[in-house]
Design an enzyme around this catalytic site. Structure first.
Site, PDB file in Angstrom:
ATOM      1  N   GLU A 112       0.820  -1.220   0.000  1.00 49.52           N
ATOM      2  CA  GLU A 112       0.000   0.000   0.000  1.00 49.52           C
ATOM      3  C   GLU A 112       0.847   1.260   0.000  1.00 49.52           C
ATOM      4  OE1 GLU A 112      -0.345  -2.580   2.038  1.00 49.52           O
ATOM      5  OE2 GLU A 112      -2.147  -3.476   1.169  1.00 49.52           O
ATOM      6  N   HIS A 182     -11.539  -5.882   8.839  1.00 44.11           N
ATOM      7  CA  HIS A 182     -12.313  -5.736   7.596  1.00 44.11           C
ATOM      8  C   HIS A 182     -13.562  -4.916   7.888  1.00 44.11           C
ATOM      9  CE1 HIS A 182      -9.873  -9.361   6.894  1.00 44.11           C
ATOM     10  NE2 HIS A 182      -9.868  -8.985   5.641  1.00 44.11           N
TER      11      HIS A 182
HETATM   12  C1  LIG Z   1      -1.736  -4.864   4.439  1.00 41.96           C
HETATM   13  C2  LIG Z   1      -2.698  -5.733   3.745  1.00 41.96           C
HETATM   14  N1  LIG Z   1      -3.029  -5.463   2.462  1.00 41.96           N
HETATM   15  C3  LIG Z   1      -3.924  -6.226   1.818  1.00 41.96           C
HETATM   16  C4  LIG Z   1      -4.515  -7.287   2.419  1.00 41.96           C
HETATM   17  C5  LIG Z   1      -5.559  -8.119   1.707  1.00 41.96           C
HETATM   18  N2  LIG Z   1      -5.031  -9.453   1.380  1.00 41.96           N
HETATM   19  C6  LIG Z   1      -5.258 -10.490   2.203  1.00 41.96           C
HETATM   20  S1  LIG Z   1      -4.468 -11.868   1.693  1.00 41.96           S
HETATM   21  C7  LIG Z   1      -3.830 -11.107   0.345  1.00 41.96           C
HETATM   22  C8  LIG Z   1      -2.941 -11.866  -0.588  1.00 41.96           C
HETATM   23  C9  LIG Z   1      -1.750 -12.467   0.095  1.00 41.96           C
HETATM   24  O1  LIG Z   1      -1.047 -13.292  -0.768  1.00 41.96           O
HETATM   25  P1  LIG Z   1       0.207 -14.139  -0.312  1.00 41.96           P
HETATM   26  O2  LIG Z   1       1.047 -13.344   0.610  1.00 41.96           O
HETATM   27  O3  LIG Z   1       0.862 -14.676  -1.527  1.00 41.96           O
HETATM   28  O4  LIG Z   1      -0.397 -15.318   0.577  1.00 41.96           O
HETATM   29  P2  LIG Z   1      -1.361 -16.528   0.126  1.00 41.96           P
HETATM   30  O5  LIG Z   1      -2.761 -16.025   0.284  1.00 41.96           O
HETATM   31  O6  LIG Z   1      -1.029 -16.879  -1.272  1.00 41.96           O
HETATM   32  O7  LIG Z   1      -1.111 -17.624   1.087  1.00 41.96           O
HETATM   33  C10 LIG Z   1      -4.261  -9.775   0.301  1.00 41.96           C
HETATM   34  C11 LIG Z   1      -3.929  -8.830  -0.773  1.00 41.96           C
HETATM   35  C12 LIG Z   1      -4.146  -7.532   3.766  1.00 41.96           C
HETATM   36  N3  LIG Z   1      -4.674  -8.555   4.456  1.00 41.96           N
HETATM   37  N4  LIG Z   1      -3.250  -6.751   4.388  1.00 41.96           N
END
Ligand SMILES: Cc1ncc(C[n+]2csc(CCOP(=O)(O)OP(=O)(O)O)c2C)c(N)n1
Ligand SMILES: [Mg+2]
Lengths: 378, 412
Positions: A112, A182
């Protein structure tokens, strides 16, 4: 019915009760606590006059339409953020990449502070940047870019540089099961940073006109979208481009007994409260949607308060330091001799946003209605 | 006047500088040779130890060799290099396998229960069972775990019970977290597993701080921080790598690279050699492993743990795997990847079936065991669910506790 149970809870003082796992809520509360939605009735706007052809759109589609319009009419405009390419996790950017290509609508890496910093840079270089932060709860890594950079760009350069072409969109507010991360409504953090404009729509028609106004505005704007309305709110939205004024509150219901002030989802709750007051208490409340949190419409608010002498400000964010506090302070400065009762704030509590207790946490119609009764009998 | 004072000050400084250089020259007979002359054999800038280059070359990312993917078994569970096979007792490997099946069953049942509206949210770990169990099994029980959210298997390995998982998902009064967080945000002090929070990557610098504290306490423990390849893009990840390297912290950075961050594929998340590629840049010892090979994950985690604790240095592990499930119950992944792609991964490279084949080749497992364990785990989870659903929610007054240690007047 929910209300007596809730009122009972809220009157119950919390002090002195032991904490720890294993403490149960009375069985009577079980059903109420397990409810997983925000209770409100969306009240749609009357169709706009003189804005031409309309189409049925929910809040998501209205936002999509505003972005689409921008990408058509402004050849410099770019739209980006996490998961934006496939349409965004809430589907607000659906099909935009297909239509406008990967250079103008794209996924950012998951960061972000990067999203907002990059957006500021685009804006400084003359590009219209519409950045998406997936949830308002996740805007904080970008706090520095927003508060120390975006907000102060014009001021610190003596108006040589600015990032007015930046708009940051973020999904905002409670949905009923979002819990700590959320659900948040962080508008008051940003209201404290002069130089940023903060706008929150109450429905699709407002959303399209206000988002377009933010995008075209000469200052950086944060546009918070009440995510519980994304699908629940449907209206006949003008198809062509139009803007609605920033910094202007809307008087949605006229009345002389109590002024009810809110924004986003809360506006719909307050309209219902006005109906309840009319029916059960035989009084007319005035309902105001603040629309723009900063710079806010002091005139509309104070004119109403001078008429009614009684005010309730409601928001989902916690009480202490919430934007209701600022409004309250200005009202007592400007309308002191007109007040018949202390200004009341009906808000979330000074706790993080709790999962199974969301129905208790939110300033629902019962809590607001209680406040109306209290202020009338003060 | 002021200007004069300034200039004088400047000159004074220059004199200080010269004397510094003189003193450095005097030291040059020592172990590090310091020679300020521009034509010396090695550059002596304080910021780097390197060599001179007399012809201009832009160094491109492809001029580096990519990190290889370490594996122990092939896809059929056959050992590739006998000297790399961990010499584990049959009971231990069987326990790993049983835990993977239990995890899989729990995911299936809880995912379904969300679909039926019984819990509000869920995240599965399908496809990442080997990554989770292989790493958890190689740690000491009291090594501190900082998880992202898709690490249910690690906590399961440590003995957090099915009832405890299910209670958290229901947020009932048996939930350690007192019903305050969304499902899958587990945490257990008893299991040395720090409570999960949704904001991504915040756990990484925190893990480094804990590792530093352990180093000072000299308690022989280390810290492991799990994170996704998407989370690695956050600023906090870079802060964590740099702190761990400069402050010599016994921490294992364990990246689960499962190909996606919600819808975002890895090629839109990073360029270069994945997350492992960051390691050398930060001065961190690094290894990449086949995350679908339980034994390989076990081996690299074990070696990393030994190194981290012995040397007080960080290690970065990148486990290559594939997210077989949707991101969460809020996601429909068919909007951004084909069903065929998912099917292919599920059938071609299943971490569970790979370990089962290894067990079978050893003669430690058979179809009858498989059937009865699957049945048993299903009963276990379904019964737990039925029970947890009837357990009452926590006292609503819990909403106001634990905001502070003592409840402030404004809350009471
Ligand atoms: C600071 C922040 N930004 C955005 C999100 C929303 N979000 C939750 S999970 C995710 C994707 C994470 O992907 P990854 O780190 O590859 O983990 P995976 O879900 O593949 O295990 C996002 C964008 C969040 N939880 N926290
Ligand atoms: Mg991932």
């Amino acid at each position: 019915m929910v209300s007596p149970v809730l009122r009972l809870c809220m009157r119950y003082r919390v002090t002195g009760l032991s904490s720890g796992t294993g403490q149960k809520s009375p069985a009577l509360f079980h059903k109420f606590i397990t409810k997983r939605y925000v209770e409100f009735n969306f009240s749609p706007e009357k169709p706009c006059e003189g804005k031409g052809e309309t189409s049925r759109m929910n809040l998501c589609q209205a936002i999509n339409s505003a972005l689409h319009t921008t990408l058509v009419n402004d050849p410099t405009a770019v739209v980006f953020g996490e998961d934006v390419a496939f349409g965004g996790v809430f589907r607000c950017t659906l099909d935009l990449q297909k239509r406008f290509g990967k250079d103008r609508v794209f996924n950012s890496p998951l960061c972000e502070q990067g999203i907002v910093g990059f957006g500021i840079g685009c804006a400084v270089a003359g590009t219209t940047a519409v950045a998406e932060v997936q949830f308002a709860d996740y805007i904080f890594p970008a706090f520095d870019q927003l508060v120390n950079e975006a907000a102060k760009y014009r001021y610190r350069s003596g108006n040589q540089f600015d990032c007015g072409k930046l708009t940051v969109r973020a999904a905002w507010g409670a949905v009923g099961h979002g819990s700590l991360y959320h659900s948040q409504s962080p508008e008051s953090f940003f209201a404290h940073a002069a130089g940023l404009k903060i706008v929150i729509p109450r429905g699709p028609i407002k959303a399209k006109g206000l988002l377009l106004a933010c995008i075209q505005d000469k200052d950086p704007c944060i546009f918070f979208e009440p995510k519980v309305l994304y699908r629940a709110a449907v209206e006949d939205v003008p198809v062509k481009e139009y803007t609605l004024p920033l910094g202007k509150a809307d008087v949605l219901v006229e009345g002389d007994a109590v002024t009810l002030i809110g924004w986003g989802t809360e506006v719909h709750i307050l309209k219902e409260v006005a109906d309840m007051a009319k029916e059960q208490l035989k009084v007319q409340c005035e309902v105001i949607d603040l629309v723009t949190i900063n710079p806010w419409d002091v005139e509309t608010v104070c004119n109403s308060v001078k008429k009614t002498g009684r005010v309730i400000v409601a928001h989902e964010a916690p009480l202490t330091g919430g934007f209701a506090s600022e409004i309250t302070a200005v009202i007592q400065e400007e309308c002191f001799l007109h007040l018949e009762a202390p200004v009341q704030r009906v808000t979330g509590f000074d706790t993080p946003f709790p999962h199974v207790f969301e129905p208790f946490y939110l300033p629902d119609k019962w809590r607001c209605f209680d406040a109306v009764k209290k202020t009338l009998t003060y | 006047m002021a200007l004069q004072r300034c200039t004088k000050h400047l000159f004074n400084n220059v004199r200080v500088c010269t004397s510094l250089i003189q003193s450095m020259k005097m030291c040059s007979g020592g172990s590090t040779s310091v020679n300020p002359k521009p034509d010396a054999d090695t550059p002596i800038f304080p910021g780097v130890q390197s060599q001179w280059a007399e012809s201009l070359e832009l160094i491109h990312p492809h001029s580096y060799n990519k990190f290889p993917v370490y594996r122990v078994m092939d896809r059929n569970g056959c050992i590739l290099n006998p000297s790399e096979e961990p010499q584990l007792e049959s009971e231990f490997v069987e326990r790993m396998y049983r835990t993977m099946i239990l995890l899989n069953t729990m995911d299936t049942v809880l995912y379904e229960s969300q679909r039926q509206g019984r819990i509000s949210f869920y995240m599965t770990t399908f496809g990442e069972e080997a990554t989770l169990i292989g790493s958890a099994a190689a740690l000491a029980y009291n090594d501190l775990v900082y998880a992202q959210y898709r690490e249910t298997g690690v906590l399961l390995w440590r003995g957090f019970s099915v009832d405890q998982f299910v209670s958290q998902c229901f947020g009932n009064c048996e939930d350690e977290g007192k019903g305050r967080q969304m499902p899958v945000h587990y945490g257990s002090k008893n299991h040395h597993f720090v409570t999960i929070s949704s904001p991504l990557t915040t756990q990484l610098p925190q893990a480094v701080g804990s590792a530093y504290a352990y180093k000072l306490a000299n308690n022989g423990r280390c810290v492991i921080a799990y994170f996704g390849e998407g989370a690695a893009s956050e600023g906090d990840a870079h802060a964590a790598f740099n702190f761990a390297a400069t402050l010599n912290c016994p921490v294992i950075f364990f990246c689960r690279n499962n190909g996606y961050a919600i819808s975002t594929p890895t090629h839109e998340q990073y360029r270069g050699d994945g997350i492992a590629g960051h390691g050398p840049g930060y001065g961190i010892t690094t290894v990449r492993v086949d995350g679908n090979d339980t034994l390989a994950v076990y081996q690299v985690t074990k070696a990393s743990r030994e190194y981290a604790v012995k040397e007080n240095r960080p290690v970065l592990i990148e486990a290559m795997t594939y997210r077989l499930g949707h991101h969460s119950t809020s996601d429909d992944s068919s909007a951004y990847r084909s069903l065929a792609e998912v099917k292919e991964w599920g059938s071609l490279d299943s971490p569970i079936s790979r370990l089962r084949q290894y067990l079978a080749l050893k003669g430690w497992w058979d179809d009858a065991k498989e059937r009865s364990w699957k049945e048993e785990t299903r009963k276990m989870v379904v019964n737990s669910l039925t029970r947890a659903e009837k357990v009452l929610k926590p006292d609503w007054k819990e909403m106001f506790h634990d905001v502070y240690y003592d409840m402030p007047a404004q809350l009471s």
